[in-house]
Motif scaffolding. Structure first.
Motif, short mmCIF file in Angstrom:
data_model
loop_
_atom_site.label_atom_id
_atom_site.label_comp_id
_atom_site.label_asym_id
_atom_site.label_seq_id
_atom_site.Cartn_x
_atom_site.Cartn_y
_atom_site.Cartn_z
N LYS A 229 -0.68 -2.36 1.62
CA LYS A 229 0.06 -1.40 0.79
C LYS A 229 1.00 -2.13 -0.17
CE LYS A 229 3.08 2.67 1.26
NZ LYS A 229 2.14 3.69 0.76
N LEU A 290 -9.86 3.02 1.32
CA LEU A 290 -8.90 1.95 1.04
C LEU A 290 -9.57 0.81 0.29
CD1 LEU A 290 -6.03 0.89 1.41
CD2 LEU A 290 -6.74 -0.07 3.61
N LEU A 327 -4.46 4.56 -2.51
CA LEU A 327 -3.78 3.53 -1.71
C LEU A 327 -2.59 4.12 -0.97
CD1 LEU A 327 -3.44 0.41 -1.08
CD2 LEU A 327 -1.80 0.40 -2.98
#
Length: 406
Positions: A229, A290, A327
């Motif tokens: 992240k 992701l 994300l």
């Protein structure tokens, strides 16, 4: 808690979040003009922005633990009360007889406790099943888009028509109303009864217990997701921090044109995060989404390295917004699933600290990169970083084991 009651709380949470974000972007729209009116130069304004980022960064994890221990009602109420204090100080800074610069900097202090979005994420997390969580969290993007569009529009219109202090006065009234609604309509806790009783039965650690916060961050199922992240989104974060300068110097946009571009960004975010991600989350595993976001980040980075005008950036923006929203939503969902239900607030507080971290280091690092290498460096860094992250994810997939904190 019945299904109808849950749905009502979720809808109220969306409304409260949208109103708070609208007020926040109203404040952002008048802050540069207010600081100029008070005689601040660009360096002092940079200090003001950095103060905001540092306080949000430090306050996020602590606020998350407060939300876990004291419940959703206390967390949302505290956030709105802190926001009311900020806007009250902004209004006071506009009064000529008062020390405006001091009050302007003092207005940054309550931002350490202004975390309505993480508190709303905790409520949504507590009241939705894991399979429904990405879509429910994604719909918070509608609130963010509403905040960007309405906040920017109202901030400019009200300050032009009624004076620069008017948006702050309106925001003060709205946040006070939000505090009342939070205190009267949101339940004391949104966690399951078993989770709450177990939490109360154990040894109650301090809200400022850094060991408990660090323990969550270092969990094997948490740290890799958190690092993805931070690392994957950092290059774009640096670009967005410098966007106001880039829009003037590189894109040659007037203030109104830059506002239209930000509105386009807000509309895209509403559609993608509110509709698209929810549908994709029902068809594809979170890790697939992701990886896709990281891959598209890399492709967009290549386009940013080659772009030469604002039209090129407009073509890149849908991919950029999709990657950013995916994300954020997917990692937030994965992080909440990786910890116990009694720690979701703390985990979301940690996740929320990523953006203040970017705002803290962004002006210095982004300014250095931009002045030394130009706009293309942001795309080059984004391409290189996300290709590296994608390679790591491909060779070492994120563990799907629970590994939750006990």
């Amino acid at each position: 808690m019945g299904a109808l009651r849950r749905q009502g709380i979720i809808i109220l949470t969306y409304v409260l979040t949208a109103s708070e974000l609208t007020c926040l972007f109203m404040q952002f729209s008048i802050l540069p003009y207010l600081s100029r009116t008070l005689g601040l130069d660009s360096v002092a304004f940079g200090y003001l922005q950095t103060t905001f980022g540092v306080l949000q960064l430090l306050g996020g994890p602590v606020f998350g633990r407060f939300a876990d221990q004291c419940g959703a009602q206390a967390a949302l109420s505290l956030s709105f009360v802190a926001a009311s204090a900020l806007y009250l100080l902004l209004v006071a800074s506009c009064i000529p007889s008062l020390p405006g610069v001091f009050l302007l900097f003092a207005s940054r202090l309550p931002t350490a406790l202004m975390h309505t979005l993480p508190a709303a994420q905790m409520v949504i997390t507590d009241l939705t099943a894991p399979a429904e969580r990405p879509a429910a969290l994604g719909r918070l993007g509608l609130c963010f888009g509403v905040g960007i569009i309405l906040g920017s529009l109202l901030g400019g219109t009200l300050s032009t028509t009624y004076g620069i202090q008017c948006p702050a006065i309106v925001a003060l009234v709205v946040t006070l109303l939000g505090a009342v609604l939070s205190f009267t309509c949101v339940p004391a806790t949104t966690k399951e009864a078993g989770v709450q009783s177990a939490h109360q039965g154990g040894t109650k650690a301090s809200v400022f217990d850094l060991k408990a916060i660090t323990r969550l961050l270092l969990l094997p199922s948490v740290l890799p997701v958190f690092l993805v992240k931070v690392i994957s989104g950092l290059p774009l974060g640096l670009f967005l921090v410098m966007f106001s300068i880039i829009s003037m110097d590189f894109f040659q946009l007037e203030a109104a044109q830059a506002g239209y571009l930000m509105s386009f960004f807000g509309v895209l975010q509403m559609v993608i995060q509110g509709v698209v991600i929810g549908r994709l989350s029902t068809r594809f595993p979170e890790e697939v989404l992701l990886r896709s976001s990281v891959l598209i980040f890399a492709v967009v980075g290549l386009g940013m390295a080659l772009m030469s005008n604002v039209l090129h950036f407009c073509f890149l923006m849908p991919g950029l917004v999709f990657s950013l929203c995916t994300l954020n939503v997917v990692t937030d969902s994965m992080l909440t699933k990786a910890v116990s239900a009694s720690d979701t607030g703390t985990m979301l507080g940690l996740a929320a600290s990523v953006h203040p971290l970017t705002r803290t280091i962004g002006p210095t690092l982004g300014g250095l990169l931009y002045s030394s290498y130009g706009v293309s460096i942001f795309g080059q860094v984004q391409l290189a970083v996300n290709l590296l992250v994608l390679l790591v994810l491909w060779r070492k997939p994120l563990s799907q084991k629970k590994g939750k904190a006990q």
